[in-house]
Design an enzyme around this catalytic site. Structure first.
Site, short mmCIF file in Angstrom:
data_model
loop_
_atom_site.label_atom_id
_atom_site.label_comp_id
_atom_site.label_asym_id
_atom_site.label_seq_id
_atom_site.Cartn_x
_atom_site.Cartn_y
_atom_site.Cartn_z
N ARG A 77 0.79 -1.21 -0.01
CA ARG A 77 -0.08 0.08 0.00
C ARG A 77 0.99 1.40 -0.12
O ARG A 77 1.66 1.41 1.15
CB ARG A 77 -0.94 -0.05 1.09
CG ARG A 77 -1.74 1.25 1.15
CD ARG A 77 -2.45 1.31 2.52
NE ARG A 77 -3.24 2.49 2.48
CZ ARG A 77 -3.18 3.30 3.64
NH1 ARG A 77 -2.79 2.93 4.98
NH2 ARG A 77 -4.26 4.46 3.80
N GLY B 3 -9.50 7.22 10.70
CA GLY B 3 -9.48 7.99 9.45
C GLY B 3 -10.75 7.85 8.74
O GLY B 3 -11.40 6.71 8.78
N GLU C 27 -8.76 -3.85 2.55
CA GLU C 27 -7.75 -3.28 1.64
C GLU C 27 -6.83 -4.09 1.31
O GLU C 27 -6.17 -4.18 0.01
CB GLU C 27 -7.26 -1.97 2.30
CG GLU C 27 -8.22 -0.96 2.33
CD GLU C 27 -7.92 0.07 3.44
OE1 GLU C 27 -7.65 1.25 3.05
OE2 GLU C 27 -7.84 -0.20 4.49
N ARG D 254 -7.96 13.86 13.82
CA ARG D 254 -7.69 14.79 12.61
C ARG D 254 -8.88 15.70 12.71
O ARG D 254 -10.00 15.44 12.60
CB ARG D 254 -7.56 14.11 11.35
CG ARG D 254 -6.25 13.61 11.23
CD ARG D 254 -5.98 12.63 9.76
NE ARG D 254 -5.85 11.31 10.05
CZ ARG D 254 -5.86 10.25 8.97
NH1 ARG D 254 -6.35 10.66 7.99
NH2 ARG D 254 -5.95 8.90 9.41
N ASP E 262 -11.53 7.27 20.34
CA ASP E 262 -12.08 5.98 20.05
C ASP E 262 -13.41 6.19 20.34
O ASP E 262 -14.13 6.62 21.44
CB ASP E 262 -11.71 4.93 21.14
CG ASP E 262 -12.04 3.57 20.64
OD1 ASP E 262 -13.37 3.28 20.28
OD2 ASP E 262 -11.46 2.63 20.70
N ILE F 114 -15.85 2.16 12.55
CA ILE F 114 -16.78 2.81 12.89
C ILE F 114 -18.11 2.48 11.98
O ILE F 114 -19.09 2.00 12.40
CB ILE F 114 -16.98 4.27 12.85
CG1 ILE F 114 -15.73 4.64 13.99
CG2 ILE F 114 -18.03 4.81 13.35
CD1 ILE F 114 -15.41 6.25 14.34
N GLY F 115 -17.98 2.59 10.78
CA GLY F 115 -19.28 2.31 9.79
C GLY F 115 -19.53 0.83 9.66
O GLY F 115 -21.03 0.66 9.57
#
Length: 395
Positions: free
Chosen positions: A91, A210, A377, A239, A281, A327-328
């Site tokens: 990656r 992220g 990924e 972020r 978190d 999270i999703g």
């Protein structure tokens, strides 16, 4: 044991890796990581049944990225025995404008990717470090770079542009978008389970530490919330997401902050952590009774909903909302709160399906379909590596 494909995902303090069987099914063999690089390094490897097959720790600061990569090579060889590693996929966060697809690596390609370090100084050097180690240790082993930016190269020029003088655009100052390997995997998976929806107008929500959104039309990226860097767009774990540039100037003028101090602020001290003052978190914040925790969650949801509206406008409507990322995939409350504020788009969730968090979660009469699809990924990188490893170097 069959030949295998190795995948490496190197970050600032960890290297994740996986080994897949080099066949059409790309069955997972082992998955692991070395974390705590530079502090308290520790290795853990799981087999395809999630059983621990290797575990080790080192003294603080005993491993740098080079030594960690060498340890992964030794561990991988011991696990696969007489099997052959067919190729290694990496990656790489940034491919710039020149790399819009996976590419075989050699010294010239690596040098070109190193020239992109100013565009991703916190990620690119770590992504490339294992490439050099493996090239020295096993020079004839094919290596492939897979880019987080490549999926977004299909975006219209307008969607990639900033309103800055053209000389900066020519220098590479434009919107690139990230999390592309995740989005590419989700689109491919959706083609398998709901091909009609995959060919329509989607917003994919990659929500984790992220976080970003991507507008996808007919399987191609048309807009995304991340831009020049991976700090833009949504509020994230640490972020800040999108911020008025005037705030940066204010911090410089009134707080004496230089570039590195601002970098630390917007990348590492903001987001859920900064607003809550407690944690980055989501699980911790959900369990907290502190009003600051609730405010952080509310702001996280608000920013997602606003950006969904923006991307729906870019798409000319919305047919599907897909949730993925830590999270999703795992936080039903976040999905419900986002969907609840997207009723104006025609979205309604089935409460039981959303609580289960697997597959289609929209209500039967919802005007917008919604799915939870786990991302992978590493598997996407393995697929690209299998397809690219036999091409000429640089292709």
């Amino acid at each position: 044991m069959s030949d295998c494909v190795a995948v490496l995902n190197a970050g600032s303090s960890s290297i994740k890796f996986a080994l897949y069987r080099a066949d059409q099914g790309l069955g997972l063999m082992f998955r692991g990581q070395i974390e705590g690089i530079g502090t308290k390094p520790r290795l853990r490897v799981l087999d395809d049944g999630r059983r621990t097959v290797a575990e080790r720790s080192w003294e603080p600061a005993a491993l740098d990225h080079r030594a960690a990569t060498e340890e992964i090579l030794r561990t991988g060889r011991s696990l696969i025995g007489d099997a052959r590693i067919h190729a290694v996929g990496h990656r790489v966060v940034h491919g710039g404008t020149d790399f819009g697809a996976p590419v075989r690596l050699d010294a010239q390609v690596v040098a070109a990717l190193e020239r992109l370090i100013p565009l991703a100084p916190l990620h690119q050097p770590h992504n490339l470090a294992p490439v050099k180690v493996i090239a020295q240790a096993v020079p004839n082993l094919p290596q492939v770079a897979c880019f987080d930016t490549a999926f977004h190269r299909s975006q219209p020029v307008l969607a990639q542009s900033f309103a800055l003088p053209r000389k900066f655009t020519a220098e590479g100052v434009r919107r690139y978008g990230f999390h592309g390997l995740s989005y590419e995997f989700i689109v491919a998976r959706l083609r398998e389970i709901d091909p009609g929806l995959a060919a329509s107008r989607l917003v994919i929500a990659h929500l984790g530490n992220g976080a970003s959104l991507c507008a996808v039309k007919n399987g191609r990226s048309v807009a995304s919330t991340m831009g020049f860097t991976a700090v833009d767009g949504l509020m994230m774990g640490t972020r800040c997401g999108a911020i008025d540039p005037g705030v940066i100037l204010y911090l410089m003028d009134n707080h004496g902050m230089d570039a590195r101090a601002i970098e630390a602020l917007i990348y590492s001290k903001s987001g859920l952590l900064g607003v809550s003052g407690l944690s980055s978190d989501m699980r911790t914040l959900r369990q907290s009774a502190a009003p600051e925790a609730r405010e952080a969650i509310d702001l996280f949801i608000y920013r997602i909903v606003r950006e969904i509206g923006s991307l729906a406008a870019a798409l000319g409507g919305l047919d599907g909302l897909i949730f993925t990322g830590g999270i999703g995939e795992n936080d039903a409350a976040t999905r419900a709160e986002v969907a609840g504020q997207c009723r104006w788009l025609g979205l309604a969730l089935d409460d039981e399906r959303n609580a289960a968090g697997d597959g289609r979660i929209s209500a039967p009469d919802s005007g917008v379909a919604s799915w939870v699809i786990p991302t992978d990924e590493e598997r996407m990188i393995a697929r690209h590596t299998m397809a690219t490893a036999t091409r000429p170097v640089g292709a």
